[in-house]
Design a protein around this motif. Sequence first.
Motif, PDB file in Angstrom:
ATOM      1  N   ASP A  97       0.783  -1.538   0.037  1.00  0.00           N
ATOM      2  CA  ASP A  97       0.348   0.298  -0.109  1.00  0.00           C
ATOM      3  C   ASP A  97      -0.242   1.218   0.092  1.00  0.00           C
ATOM      4  O   ASP A  97       0.652   1.805  -0.524  1.00  0.00           O
ATOM      5  N   ASN A  98       2.328   1.305   0.848  1.00  0.00           N
ATOM      6  CA  ASN A  98       3.387   2.196   0.378  1.00  0.00           C
ATOM      7  C   ASN A  98       3.063   2.752  -0.959  1.00  0.00           C
ATOM      8  O   ASN A  98       3.299   4.032  -1.984  1.00  0.00           O
ATOM      9  N   GLY A 102       1.216   6.807  -4.684  1.00  0.00           N
ATOM     10  CA  GLY A 102       0.771   7.811  -5.889  1.00  0.00           C
ATOM     11  C   GLY A 102       0.472   6.851  -7.021  1.00  0.00           C
ATOM     12  O   GLY A 102       0.427   7.363  -7.789  1.00  0.00           O
ATOM     13  N   LEU A 103      -0.988   5.774  -6.933  1.00  0.00           N
ATOM     14  CA  LEU A 103      -1.508   4.813  -7.844  1.00  0.00           C
ATOM     15  C   LEU A 103      -2.859   4.896  -8.731  1.00  0.00           C
ATOM     16  O   LEU A 103      -3.715   4.448  -8.341  1.00  0.00           O
ATOM     17  N   ARG A 104      -3.396   6.019  -7.232  1.00  0.00           N
ATOM     18  CA  ARG A 104      -4.980   6.092  -6.875  1.00  0.00           C
ATOM     19  C   ARG A 104      -5.470   6.807  -8.317  1.00  0.00           C
ATOM     20  O   ARG A 104      -6.659   5.828  -7.922  1.00  0.00           O
ATOM     21  N   ARG A 105      -5.177   7.051  -8.947  1.00  0.00           N
ATOM     22  CA  ARG A 105      -5.892   7.673 -10.223  1.00  0.00           C
ATOM     23  C   ARG A 105      -6.132   6.096 -11.287  1.00  0.00           C
ATOM     24  O   ARG A 105      -6.518   6.147 -12.170  1.00  0.00           O
ATOM     25  N   LEU A 106      -5.276   5.546 -10.739  1.00  0.00           N
ATOM     26  CA  LEU A 106      -4.981   4.042 -12.374  1.00  0.00           C
ATOM     27  C   LEU A 106      -6.133   2.768 -11.079  1.00  0.00           C
ATOM     28  O   LEU A 106      -6.791   3.073 -10.169  1.00  0.00           O
ATOM     29  N   ALA A 108      -8.357  -0.002  -9.733  1.00  0.00           N
ATOM     30  CA  ALA A 108      -7.200  -1.549  -9.173  1.00  0.00           C
ATOM     31  C   ALA A 108      -5.774  -2.679  -9.732  1.00  0.00           C
ATOM     32  O   ALA A 108      -5.139  -2.601  -9.151  1.00  0.00           O
ATOM     33  N   ARG A 109      -7.048  -2.931 -10.697  1.00  0.00           N
ATOM     34  CA  ARG A 109      -6.015  -4.472 -11.298  1.00  0.00           C
ATOM     35  C   ARG A 109      -4.489  -3.623 -11.958  1.00  0.00           C
ATOM     36  O   ARG A 109      -2.919  -4.235 -11.998  1.00  0.00           O
ATOM     37  N   ARG A 113      -0.763  -4.332 -10.357  1.00  0.00           N
ATOM     38  CA  ARG A 113       0.533  -4.517 -11.509  1.00  0.00           C
ATOM     39  C   ARG A 113       1.833  -3.994 -11.488  1.00  0.00           C
ATOM     40  O   ARG A 113       2.564  -4.458 -11.334  1.00  0.00           O
ATOM     41  N   ARG A 114       1.366  -2.675 -11.111  1.00  0.00           N
ATOM     42  CA  ARG A 114       2.915  -2.062 -10.878  1.00  0.00           C
ATOM     43  C   ARG A 114       2.964  -1.814  -9.681  1.00  0.00           C
ATOM     44  O   ARG A 114       4.557  -2.279  -9.708  1.00  0.00           O
ATOM     45  N   VAL A 115       2.462  -2.506  -8.282  1.00  0.00           N
ATOM     46  CA  VAL A 115       3.038  -3.087  -7.549  1.00  0.00           C
ATOM     47  C   VAL A 115       3.898  -3.905  -7.935  1.00  0.00           C
ATOM     48  O   VAL A 115       4.963  -4.152  -6.798  1.00  0.00           O
TER      49      VAL A 115
END
Length: 349
Positions: A97-98, A102-106, A108-109, A113-115
């Motif tokens: 979650d940390n 900064g990915l809140r605009r993406l 959920a999927r 994937r980025r995380v």
Amino acid sequence: MQLEVDNVHISYGGPDIVKGVNLHLGGGAIGCLLGPSGCGKTTLLRAIAGFEPVREGEIRLGGRLVSSPCCFLPPEKRRVGMVFQDLALFPHLSVADNIAFGLRRLEARQRRRRVAELLVLIGLEESGPLFPHQLSGGQQQRVALARAMAPRPELLLLDEPFSSLDMEIREKLAREVGRILKQEELTALLVTHDQFEAFAMADEIGVLHDGRLQQWDTAYNLYHRPRTRFVADFIGEGVLLPGVVQADGAVETGLGLLQGVGNGTAGGKLIPGSRVSILVRPEDVVHDDASPLQAEVLRRDFRGANILYTLRLASGHPVQALVPSHCSHATGERIGIHADVRHMVLFAD
């Protein structure tokens, strides 16, 4: 993304803290601002991030003007990521979650994937559910790096990122971070006072002193071809030994007559009879029991495979010598030495 800093001056209402700095960092390169505390390196980094205005000069990111006395683009519009000295991880959020903060605009999927790809990149693929306090300092550092990289910024800034870590792991972690940034093809700028971190991570290094950029160059050139006395003294170890230029270009010193490929002097050509200072590194002074040139041991610093000796010449001037540790000598003892200066770095007195 290219970073261009052109004649930048920064002040807080008094004397300039940053004084006419010029530098260029190419896309995908890792740069470093290196210098002692109070030299202006963090102030310059904050101006690049958009946290400080410039009094004079321009800052461009990817050719776009972002800072000047009449133009100021706010930080959130610069596409710049930042890793702070205190890391600023959220203790109540998991590692995953940390990183995702900064990915809140993406959707959920895409976020997951980025995380996941960043956790693999930083070598913590099994640590997503853990909390920051469950990680080591070096692992927390990698999480802070991944969080800053997650939104794919065009420039990543790192402000003394390893200062809270033990000295023995700083250089190793700096190499790891450099590898990660290269793999992501990110342009990055690091601020540090530790030259070994800079050497391990950066393609180009700028040495700052009293708000002025002394030299922007590779680590090799900073060590072997310093342009100012400050850079010669700040980078690596060694001494500036006084000498007098001879008719053939050699320099007479307390170490004897020194000859080698020279850089001229900071003040111009070598003039016979002129007084200069020559940079003598520890590797330029060779321990030699058969040599008639003797020096007194003032200090010895044991470094495992080697001992760094600080020696006093007959002239009274100090030099340093890096000697294999099986050649052990006590303080006050006199030892034989000879000079092996392959490249002369000279400064006019």
